[in-house]
Scaffold this active site. Structure first.
Site, PDB file in Angstrom:
ATOM      1  N   SER A  14      12.120  28.391 -26.394  1.00 26.09           N
ATOM      2  CA  SER A  14      11.024  27.701 -25.711  1.00 26.09           C
ATOM      3  C   SER A  14      10.480  26.498 -26.470  1.00 26.09           C
ATOM      4  O   SER A  14       9.615  25.789 -25.946  1.00 26.09           O
ATOM      5  CB  SER A  14       9.867  28.684 -25.464  1.00 26.09           C
ATOM      6  OG  SER A  14       9.338  29.153 -26.686  1.00 26.09           O
TER       7      SER A  14
ATOM      8  N   GLU B  97     -33.240  18.866 -34.000  1.00 25.92           N
ATOM      9  CA  GLU B  97     -34.592  18.323 -34.060  1.00 25.92           C
ATOM     10  C   GLU B  97     -35.020  18.053 -35.505  1.00 25.92           C
ATOM     11  O   GLU B  97     -35.713  17.067 -35.783  1.00 25.92           O
ATOM     12  CB  GLU B  97     -35.583  19.292 -33.403  1.00 25.92           C
ATOM     13  CG  GLU B  97     -35.310  19.556 -31.933  1.00 25.92           C
ATOM     14  CD  GLU B  97     -34.455  20.786 -31.694  1.00 25.92           C
ATOM     15  OE1 GLU B  97     -34.731  21.515 -30.732  1.00 25.92           O
ATOM     16  OE2 GLU B  97     -33.499  21.013 -32.479  1.00 25.92           O
TER      17      GLU B  97
ATOM     18  N   ASP C 276       7.823  34.484 -31.313  1.00 19.66           N
ATOM     19  CA  ASP C 276       7.668  33.089 -31.736  1.00 19.66           C
ATOM     20  C   ASP C 276       7.110  32.916 -33.142  1.00 19.66           C
ATOM     21  O   ASP C 276       7.178  31.826 -33.694  1.00 19.66           O
ATOM     22  CB  ASP C 276       6.746  32.342 -30.758  1.00 19.66           C
ATOM     23  CG  ASP C 276       7.290  32.318 -29.343  1.00 19.66           C
ATOM     24  OD1 ASP C 276       8.516  32.431 -29.180  1.00 19.66           O
ATOM     25  OD2 ASP C 276       6.480  32.193 -28.396  1.00 19.66           O
TER      26      ASP C 276
ATOM     27  N   THR D 248       8.801  28.929 -18.520  1.00 17.40           N
ATOM     28  CA  THR D 248       8.136  28.810 -19.819  1.00 17.40           C
ATOM     29  C   THR D 248       9.110  28.952 -20.979  1.00 17.40           C
ATOM     30  O   THR D 248       8.781  28.613 -22.109  1.00 17.40           O
ATOM     31  CB  THR D 248       7.050  29.885 -19.985  1.00 17.40           C
ATOM     32  OG1 THR D 248       7.649  31.194 -19.911  1.00 17.40           O
ATOM     33  CG2 THR D 248       6.006  29.759 -18.884  1.00 17.40           C
TER      34      THR D 248
ATOM     35  N   HIS E 138     -31.315  22.409 -37.518  1.00 16.14           N
ATOM     36  CA  HIS E 138     -31.038  22.103 -36.125  1.00 16.14           C
ATOM     37  C   HIS E 138     -31.206  20.610 -35.856  1.00 16.14           C
ATOM     38  O   HIS E 138     -31.691  19.860 -36.701  1.00 16.14           O
ATOM     39  CB  HIS E 138     -31.954  22.919 -35.216  1.00 16.14           C
ATOM     40  CG  HIS E 138     -31.633  24.380 -35.217  1.00 16.14           C
ATOM     41  ND1 HIS E 138     -32.287  25.289 -34.420  1.00 16.14           N
ATOM     42  CD2 HIS E 138     -30.720  25.094 -35.920  1.00 16.14           C
ATOM     43  CE1 HIS E 138     -31.796  26.497 -34.629  1.00 16.14           C
ATOM     44  NE2 HIS E 138     -30.846  26.407 -35.537  1.00 16.14           N
TER      45      HIS E 138
ATOM     46  N   ARG F 125      -4.825  22.326 -36.763  1.00 13.13           N
ATOM     47  CA  ARG F 125      -4.210  21.379 -37.700  1.00 13.13           C
ATOM     48  C   ARG F 125      -4.687  19.962 -37.373  1.00 13.13           C
ATOM     49  O   ARG F 125      -3.888  19.074 -37.080  1.00 13.13           O
ATOM     50  CB  ARG F 125      -2.683  21.486 -37.631  1.00 13.13           C
ATOM     51  CG  ARG F 125      -2.177  22.882 -37.989  1.00 13.13           C
ATOM     52  CD  ARG F 125      -0.666  22.983 -37.990  1.00 13.13           C
ATOM     53  NE  ARG F 125      -0.072  22.876 -36.684  1.00 13.13           N
ATOM     54  CZ  ARG F 125       0.061  23.888 -35.832  1.00 13.13           C
ATOM     55  NH1 ARG F 125      -0.386  25.084 -36.144  1.00 13.13           N
ATOM     56  NH2 ARG F 125       0.647  23.704 -34.646  1.00 13.13           N
TER      57      ARG F 125
ATOM     58  N   ARG G 178      -8.031  24.247 -29.261  1.00 17.16           N
ATOM     59  CA  ARG G 178      -8.166  25.351 -30.210  1.00 17.16           C
ATOM     60  C   ARG G 178      -9.405  25.197 -31.078  1.00 17.16           C
ATOM     61  O   ARG G 178     -10.138  26.152 -31.332  1.00 17.16           O
ATOM     62  CB  ARG G 178      -6.934  25.422 -31.126  1.00 17.16           C
ATOM     63  CG  ARG G 178      -5.676  25.963 -30.503  1.00 17.16           C
ATOM     64  CD  ARG G 178      -4.570  25.989 -31.554  1.00 17.16           C
ATOM     65  NE  ARG G 178      -3.292  26.444 -31.021  1.00 17.16           N
ATOM     66  CZ  ARG G 178      -2.170  26.485 -31.739  1.00 17.16           C
ATOM     67  NH1 ARG G 178      -2.182  26.068 -33.002  1.00 17.16           N
ATOM     68  NH2 ARG G 178      -1.046  26.917 -31.188  1.00 17.16           N
TER      69      ARG G 178
END
Length: 365
Positions: free
Chosen positions: A172, A56, A204, A165, A54, A211, A188
């Site tokens: 799209s 600390e 899609d 959209t 951690h 990435r 992401r």
């Protein structure tokens, strides 16, 4: 500089360190620590990955014996229990620091004030609440899951100026520009899991992976597919990282066909009176596993997260284009009256390349 201003100054340094772990620490919180003596930092560190030391511990290792009599600034209450790593409260006690300044209490029931009590019992001065709001902001997912047993949910959308959209034929790619798509990568990377619907996979064939250059993990990818119609050829199955299919199917044949491909399945009940997996059941399941969900889905599923009040934020990228009257809408929810409109508070608005990114908080109605 007053004591209060000094504390805020050093805590800001610790918060800056904590942010360095935002792509790697899940399911643990982001934590930073600086150890200060005679107005100088003698040790600093942040939590990098679950199972590793951690913040600390890193800071104390750098400070060494010089930590005795120093002040430790920590963004979250030092842990008091032994998990994958030893308790940090005990490490601070053994280092003989004189004072611990902390931004906030850890709501994890295994800690929840016991770390502070351990420190105080050994005569260490403890102060809590310095830059608490900033510390909360870097751990929204962890804090929500600890407090409400539910993940923090961000719904990503991309639209034209007139709210489209995609074209009527489904075309799209791409409405938004390269800079906006790169910005999505950073969102992401901070999530524990990326959620989509089977319709988006079929239409899609997205990657839904991270990435970015450098060391970032791959969040789990979750497909909500009530009837198990995800194509086995989907790109998601060929990429590093875990893909989970959440379904409501009772078809033993369909289930067997997916298991034969060694695909990970999770059964959850169907929504009452609606097609699709129950979002209530899904959020309960997800709350046991994930701090933060990033939803990239079509108009039906994205809209359901918003209208069923599971979205904490909407991140909308708006491109400077018009798609016309036959374009597909950003959500498919049909609203009969103006009073039924979905309202949001604007948390942030800025240009990302030529696109505008809105960060919106739904207003409960």
């Amino acid at each position: 500089m007053s004591v209060g201003n000094k504390d805020a100054f050093w805590m800001a340094k610790a918060i800056g360190l904590a942010k360095k772990g935002r792509f790697t620490t899940t399911p643990n919180p982001n934590v930073g620590c600086v150890i200060v003596k005679n107005g100088e930092i003698i040790g600093q560190g942040y939590h990098y990955k679950a199972g590793e030391p951690h913040a600390e511990v890193h800071a104390l290792a750098e400070a060494g014996k010089n930590a005795q009599g120093a002040t430790a600034y920590v963004t979250l209450e030092p842990c008091s229990h032994t998990g994958k790593t030893p308790p940090c409260a005990q490490a601070l006690i053994e280092a003989k620091v004189a004072r611990v300044v902390c931004a906030m209490t850890d709501p994890n029931p295994q800690v929840a004030g016991s770390g502070f009590n351990q420190l105080k019992s050994q005569g260490i001065e403890v102060e809590v609440g310095v830059l608490a709001g900033e510390a909360e902001a870097i751990n929204r997912g962890f804090l929500k899951r600890m407090r409400a047993k539910s993940p923090f949910v961000q719904v990503k959308m991309a639209s034209s100026l007139d709210g489209g959209t995609a074209m009527a034929n489904g075309e799209s790619q791409w409405i938004t520009g390269r800079e906006a798509r790169q910005d999505v990568q950073r969102y992401r990377a901070q999530a524990c899991a990326i959620v989509t619907g089977v319709g988006t996979v079929q239409a899609d064939d997205p990657s839904l992976n991270v990435r970015l250059t450098g060391d970032s993990r791959q969040p789990d990818r979750i497909i909500l597919d009530s009837t198990l119609t995800t194509p086995f050829t989907a790109n998601l199955f060929t990429l590093p990282g875990k893909t989970i299919i959440v379904h409501s199917s009772q078809s033993s044949e369909r289930i067997a066909s997916f298991k034969a491909k060694d695909l990970e399945l999770v059964y959850l009940p169907q929504s009452n009176g609606k097609r699709g997996v129950s979002l209530e059941a899904f959020m309960t399941w997800a709350g046991e596993r994930y701090n933060h969900l990033w939803v990239e889905a079509g108009a039906t599923l994205a809209g359901a997260f918003i209208t069923e009040h599971y979205a904490d934020e909407v991140v909308l990228y708006q491109a400077p284009v018009f798609l016309g009257a036959t374009a597909r809408p950003v959500i498919k929810e049909e609203l009969a009256n103006l009073a039924d409109k979905l309202q949001f508070k604007v948390l942030d608005q800025r240009f990302v390349g030529q696109d505008v990114r809105w960060v919106l908080k739904p207003i409960a109605q």
